[in-house]
Design a protein around this motif. Structure first.
Motif, PDB file in Angstrom:
ATOM      1  N   ILE A 126       0.923  -1.093   0.006  1.00 15.88           N
ATOM      2  CA  ILE A 126       0.068  -0.136   0.335  1.00 15.88           C
ATOM      3  C   ILE A 126       0.924   1.463   0.161  1.00 15.88           C
ATOM      4  N   GLU A 127       2.010   0.980   0.728  1.00 20.62           N
ATOM      5  CA  GLU A 127       2.893   1.930   0.779  1.00 20.62           C
ATOM      6  C   GLU A 127       3.395   2.770  -0.680  1.00 20.62           C
ATOM      7  N   ARG A 128       4.027   1.145  -1.805  1.00 18.57           N
ATOM      8  CA  ARG A 128       4.034   1.888  -2.902  1.00 18.57           C
ATOM      9  C   ARG A 128       3.059   2.580  -3.554  1.00 18.57           C
ATOM     10  N   LEU A 129       1.809   1.712  -3.388  1.00 19.01           N
ATOM     11  CA  LEU A 129       0.547   2.609  -4.215  1.00 19.01           C
ATOM     12  C   LEU A 129       0.329   4.038  -4.211  1.00 19.01           C
ATOM     13  N   CYS A 130       0.680   3.784  -2.898  1.00 17.09           N
ATOM     14  CA  CYS A 130      -0.083   5.334  -2.539  1.00 17.09           C
ATOM     15  C   CYS A 130       1.612   6.707  -3.084  1.00 17.09           C
ATOM     16  N   GLN A 131       3.205   5.681  -3.645  1.00 14.99           N
ATOM     17  CA  GLN A 131       3.533   6.966  -4.102  1.00 14.99           C
ATOM     18  C   GLN A 131       3.381   6.687  -5.589  1.00 14.99           C
ATOM     19  N   LEU A 132       2.761   5.907  -5.993  1.00 15.63           N
ATOM     20  CA  LEU A 132       2.189   5.863  -7.836  1.00 15.63           C
ATOM     21  C   LEU A 132       1.697   6.971  -7.648  1.00 15.63           C
ATOM     22  N   ALA A 133       0.077   6.612  -6.708  1.00 14.71           N
ATOM     23  CA  ALA A 133      -0.851   8.122  -7.095  1.00 14.71           C
ATOM     24  C   ALA A 133      -0.235   9.016  -6.921  1.00 14.71           C
ATOM     25  N   GLU A 134       0.669   9.592  -6.306  1.00 15.82           N
ATOM     26  CA  GLU A 134       1.221  10.791  -6.083  1.00 15.82           C
ATOM     27  C   GLU A 134       2.378  11.555  -7.761  1.00 15.82           C
ATOM     28  N   LYS A 135       2.285  10.449  -8.233  1.00 15.16           N
ATOM     29  CA  LYS A 135       2.996  11.165  -9.083  1.00 15.16           C
ATOM     30  C   LYS A 135       2.445  11.201 -10.382  1.00 15.16           C
ATOM     31  N   GLU A 136       2.731  12.576 -10.801  1.00 15.05           N
ATOM     32  CA  GLU A 136       1.995  13.179 -12.009  1.00 15.05           C
ATOM     33  C   GLU A 136       2.293  11.927 -13.785  1.00 15.05           C
ATOM     34  N   SER A 137       3.339  11.309 -13.031  1.00 14.69           N
ATOM     35  CA  SER A 137       3.973  10.293 -14.890  1.00 14.69           C
ATOM     36  C   SER A 137       3.037   8.962 -15.016  1.00 14.69           C
ATOM     37  N   THR A 138       2.593   9.067 -13.201  1.00 13.36           N
ATOM     38  CA  THR A 138       1.960   7.358 -12.878  1.00 13.36           C
ATOM     39  C   THR A 138       0.844   6.964 -14.555  1.00 13.36           C
ATOM     40  N   ALA A 139       0.750   6.286 -15.211  1.00 14.04           N
ATOM     41  CA  ALA A 139      -0.616   5.980 -15.738  1.00 14.04           C
ATOM     42  C   ALA A 139      -1.312   5.134 -15.467  1.00 14.04           C
ATOM     43  N   PRO A 140      -3.050   5.704 -16.217  1.00 16.60           N
ATOM     44  CA  PRO A 140      -3.807   4.603 -15.172  1.00 16.60           C
ATOM     45  C   PRO A 140      -3.522   3.540 -15.619  1.00 16.60           C
ATOM     46  N   ALA A 141      -3.231   3.177 -16.424  1.00 11.93           N
ATOM     47  CA  ALA A 141      -3.203   1.325 -16.143  1.00 11.93           C
ATOM     48  C   ALA A 141      -1.737   1.357 -15.157  1.00 11.93           C
ATOM     49  N   MET A 142      -0.813   1.954 -15.168  1.00 15.07           N
ATOM     50  CA  MET A 142       0.062   1.178 -13.881  1.00 15.07           C
ATOM     51  C   MET A 142      -0.864   1.068 -12.938  1.00 15.07           C
ATOM     52  N   TYR A 143      -1.262   2.368 -12.028  1.00 13.30           N
ATOM     53  CA  TYR A 143      -1.976   2.820 -11.079  1.00 13.30           C
ATOM     54  C   TYR A 143      -2.893   0.992 -10.883  1.00 13.30           C
ATOM     55  N   ALA A 144      -3.929   1.045 -12.403  1.00 15.76           N
ATOM     56  CA  ALA A 144      -4.814   0.094 -11.917  1.00 15.76           C
ATOM     57  C   ALA A 144      -4.122  -1.149 -11.317  1.00 15.76           C
ATOM     58  N   LYS A 145      -3.417  -1.557 -12.249  1.00 15.11           N
ATOM     59  CA  LYS A 145      -2.427  -3.213 -11.643  1.00 15.11           C
ATOM     60  C   LYS A 145      -2.282  -3.148 -10.623  1.00 15.11           C
ATOM     61  N   ALA A 146      -1.668  -1.986  -9.610  1.00 13.86           N
ATOM     62  CA  ALA A 146      -0.929  -1.963  -8.423  1.00 13.86           C
ATOM     63  C   ALA A 146      -1.854  -2.230  -7.933  1.00 13.86           C
ATOM     64  N   SER A 147      -2.936  -1.910  -8.226  1.00 14.46           N
ATOM     65  CA  SER A 147      -4.637  -1.636  -6.927  1.00 14.46           C
ATOM     66  C   SER A 147      -5.611  -2.952  -7.670  1.00 14.46           C
ATOM     67  N   ILE A 148      -5.117  -3.790  -8.375  1.00 16.83           N
ATOM     68  CA  ILE A 148      -5.654  -5.046  -8.345  1.00 16.83           C
ATOM     69  C   ILE A 148      -4.691  -6.187  -7.868  1.00 16.83           C
ATOM     70  N   GLU A 149      -3.249  -5.735  -7.827  1.00 15.14           N
ATOM     71  CA  GLU A 149      -2.585  -6.108  -7.130  1.00 15.14           C
ATOM     72  C   GLU A 149      -2.787  -6.848  -5.730  1.00 15.14           C
ATOM     73  N   ALA A 150      -3.084  -5.046  -4.896  1.00 13.88           N
ATOM     74  CA  ALA A 150      -3.732  -5.188  -3.629  1.00 13.88           C
ATOM     75  C   ALA A 150      -4.372  -6.248  -2.903  1.00 13.88           C
ATOM     76  N   GLN A 151      -5.857  -5.951  -4.442  1.00 19.52           N
ATOM     77  CA  GLN A 151      -6.872  -6.655  -4.355  1.00 19.52           C
ATOM     78  C   GLN A 151      -6.707  -8.322  -3.992  1.00 19.52           C
ATOM     79  N   ARG A 152      -5.419  -9.017  -4.875  1.00 23.61           N
ATOM     80  CA  ARG A 152      -5.136 -10.134  -4.632  1.00 23.61           C
ATOM     81  C   ARG A 152      -4.562 -10.732  -3.606  1.00 23.61           C
ATOM     82  N   LEU A 153      -3.722  -9.782  -3.463  1.00 23.68           N
ATOM     83  CA  LEU A 153      -2.813  -9.887  -1.840  1.00 23.68           C
ATOM     84  C   LEU A 153      -3.574 -10.347  -0.912  1.00 23.68           C
TER      85      LEU A 153
END
Length: 240
Positions: A126-153
């Protein structure tokens, strides 16, 4: 008419003896194309085109389409023919609603029974996911992948195998993958990604406190917020 390249009926088959019939093999490969977004929702599937590209008879294609229709991936429209099923707003709401209940259950179980190592692993993700959310360069698909991985975990570490199987089945549902997940509808803007990360942070804090009621509540709220965001984007997509 389908103009993209379709693999032949002999590609991607397991080595050794093939136990599936030819229509089943074609259905599996066509299903994979739908999963991958090669054939999009609403796209017409013409028997003659598919028969030529798969190098099989139209009867084989017809049987394959019937198989995918039973799987809920293809629908037949009167005086039009077969097409990839189109997901509607009601189906999106239904899938999100079921997933919210299942994720809430997983969060409750992990808060109650998760080991310290499990909780630490989840908090790190979740810490890594929050870091992604704060980067303007993070693509929606990249964040979506991190969110899906958090759900799976979260679901997998609950230790409930059937819960994990059912949840993964919903997440991999063909129409869901193509129409919602594949387009990252819930995370189109940086503001929305930050809101999602905040939801995940609240859920993580509840789990770390080992508060099952609060964890379940935040897990359900998280997916409800994702549903509302996806619903708005789905409306935009339909109107363009």
């Amino acid at each position: 008419m389908i103009t993209r390249q379709i693999p032949s009926a002999t590609e991607h088959l397991p080595l050794g003896k093939v136990t599936k019939s030819l229509p089943e093999q074609v259905a599996d490969q066509l299903g994979e194309m739908i999963h991958a977004g090669v054939c999009e929702p609403g796209e017409r599937l013409k028997e003659e085109d598919l028969a030529e590209r798969f190098a099989v008879s139209r009867t084989t294609i017809r049987d394959a389409i019937n198989t995918l229709e039973r799987r809920g991936m293809i629908e037949r429209i009167p005086r039009y023919g077969a097409r990839v099923r189109v997901i509607d707003a009601a189906e999106i709401e239904e899938i999100f609603g079921i997933r919210a209940q299942l994720l809430g259950l997983a969060a409750r179980v992990v808060a109650e029974r998760g080991t310290d190592a499990t909780l630490a692993q989840f908090a790190s993700h979740i810490e890594r996911l929050c870091q992604l959310a704060e980067k303007e360069s993070t693509a929606p698909a990249m964040y979506a992948k991190a969110s899906i991985e958090a759900q799976r975990l979260l679901v997998s570490t609950s230790g409930w195998k059937q819960l994990s199987t059912i949840y993964e089945g919903l997440s991999n549902q063909a129409l869901w993958r193509v129409s919602v997940r594949g387009k990252s509808l819930s995370f189109k803007t940086m503001q929305r990604r930050r809101e999602s990360a905040a939801d995940w942070q609240r859920l993580c804090e509840a789990i770390l406190k080992r508060d099952p009621d609060e964890a379940e509540l935040h897990a359900k709220a998280l997916l409800h917020a994702s549903y509302l965001a996806a619903k708005e984007q789905f409306k935009v997509s339909d109107s363009t």
